[in-house]
Design a protein around this motif. Structure first.
Motif, PDB file in Angstrom:
ATOM      1  N   ILE A  11       0.591  -0.877   0.187  1.00  0.00           N
ATOM      2  CA  ILE A  11      -0.051  -0.035  -0.044  1.00  0.00           C
ATOM      3  C   ILE A  11       1.076   1.148  -0.371  1.00  0.00           C
ATOM      4  O   ILE A  11       1.777   1.359   0.985  1.00  0.00           O
ATOM      5  CB  ILE A  11      -0.953  -0.090   1.507  1.00  0.00           C
ATOM      6  CG1 ILE A  11      -1.544  -0.958   1.227  1.00  0.00           C
ATOM      7  CG2 ILE A  11      -1.809   1.200   1.318  1.00  0.00           C
ATOM      8  CD1 ILE A  11      -2.143  -1.132   2.266  1.00  0.00           C
ATOM      9  N   GLN A  12       0.461   1.827  -1.009  1.00  0.00           N
ATOM     10  CA  GLN A  12       1.682   3.102  -0.848  1.00  0.00           C
ATOM     11  C   GLN A  12       0.914   4.287  -0.040  1.00  0.00           C
ATOM     12  O   GLN A  12      -0.170   3.944   1.005  1.00  0.00           O
ATOM     13  CB  GLN A  12       1.267   4.085  -2.554  1.00  0.00           C
ATOM     14  CG  GLN A  12       2.022   5.160  -2.598  1.00  0.00           C
ATOM     15  CD  GLN A  12       1.982   5.784  -4.168  1.00  0.00           C
ATOM     16  OE1 GLN A  12       0.498   5.580  -4.841  1.00  0.00           O
ATOM     17  NE2 GLN A  12       3.140   5.913  -4.703  1.00  0.00           N
ATOM     18  N   ARG A  14       0.574   7.205   1.070  1.00  0.00           N
ATOM     19  CA  ARG A  14      -0.490   8.280   0.133  1.00  0.00           C
ATOM     20  C   ARG A  14      -1.487   8.276   0.171  1.00  0.00           C
ATOM     21  O   ARG A  14      -2.680   7.822   0.460  1.00  0.00           O
ATOM     22  CB  ARG A  14      -0.474   8.527  -1.413  1.00  0.00           C
ATOM     23  CG  ARG A  14      -1.098   9.828  -2.132  1.00  0.00           C
ATOM     24  CD  ARG A  14      -1.226  10.703  -3.315  1.00  0.00           C
ATOM     25  NE  ARG A  14      -0.705   9.596  -4.024  1.00  0.00           N
ATOM     26  CZ  ARG A  14       0.047   9.898  -4.696  1.00  0.00           C
ATOM     27  NH1 ARG A  14       0.992  10.850  -4.465  1.00  0.00           N
ATOM     28  NH2 ARG A  14       0.585   8.501  -5.915  1.00  0.00           N
ATOM     29  N   ASP A  15      -1.618   6.938  -0.568  1.00  0.00           N
ATOM     30  CA  ASP A  15      -3.187   5.371   0.093  1.00  0.00           C
ATOM     31  C   ASP A  15      -3.603   5.436   1.795  1.00  0.00           C
ATOM     32  O   ASP A  15      -4.044   5.106   1.873  1.00  0.00           O
ATOM     33  CB  ASP A  15      -3.155   4.480  -1.012  1.00  0.00           C
ATOM     34  CG  ASP A  15      -2.640   4.383  -2.962  1.00  0.00           C
ATOM     35  OD1 ASP A  15      -3.216   5.903  -2.016  1.00  0.00           O
ATOM     36  OD2 ASP A  15      -2.582   4.073  -2.713  1.00  0.00           O
ATOM     37  N   SER A  18      -4.375   8.571   3.449  1.00  0.00           N
ATOM     38  CA  SER A  18      -6.158   8.994   3.443  1.00  0.00           C
ATOM     39  C   SER A  18      -6.841   8.154   5.046  1.00  0.00           C
ATOM     40  O   SER A  18      -7.765   8.655   5.202  1.00  0.00           O
ATOM     41  CB  SER A  18      -6.324   8.951   2.607  1.00  0.00           C
ATOM     42  OG  SER A  18      -6.903   7.177   1.388  1.00  0.00           O
TER      43      SER A  18
END
Length: 123
Positions: A11-12, A14-15, A18
């Protein structure tokens, strides 16, 4: 440390960021400012944070194009310093944990240790 989530490595940031914001702003609705590094730059992260909480101001701390060598970035050094302090804990120095919940537990224990040390030895 206010809040942390340990997730899979695929999972990046940025993702995953959030998702962290969705759970953190539910716990702390009074927060108004969010400092982030260049990895969180872009419209997707801003829209996700705006959908979670409209009044939060996201400020991206970027390195200057004119800077040469090492330059201390405002606000970012606080996070990097905290990561360095947590990295001094032997259990967090390597990825020994097989389960995310155990990694999160040891991260919280290290943070508690750090806070207690700061409270007991004010210098």
């Amino acid at each position: 440390m206010i809040h942390a989530i340990v997730h899979a490595a695929d999972i990046q940031d940025r993702d995953g960021g959030s998702f962290v914001m969705a759970t953190m702003f539910g716990l702390y609705p009074f927060l108004m400012k969010l400092y982030a590094d260049g990895g969180y730059q872009g419209p997707l992260f801003r829209r996700a944070v705006a959908k979670i909480m409209e009044r939060v101001n996201v400020e991206i701390v970027k390195r200057s194009d004119h800077a040469k060598g090492f330059v201390v970035l405002p606000k970012r050094w606080v996070v990097e310093r905290t990561f360095a302090w947590l990295g001094r804990c032997r259990r967090l120095a390597k990825d020994w944990e097989n389960l995310n919940r155990k990694a999160l537990a040891f991260l919280r224990l290290a943070s508690i240790r750090l806070m207690l040390r700061k409270l007991c030895n004010p210098a």
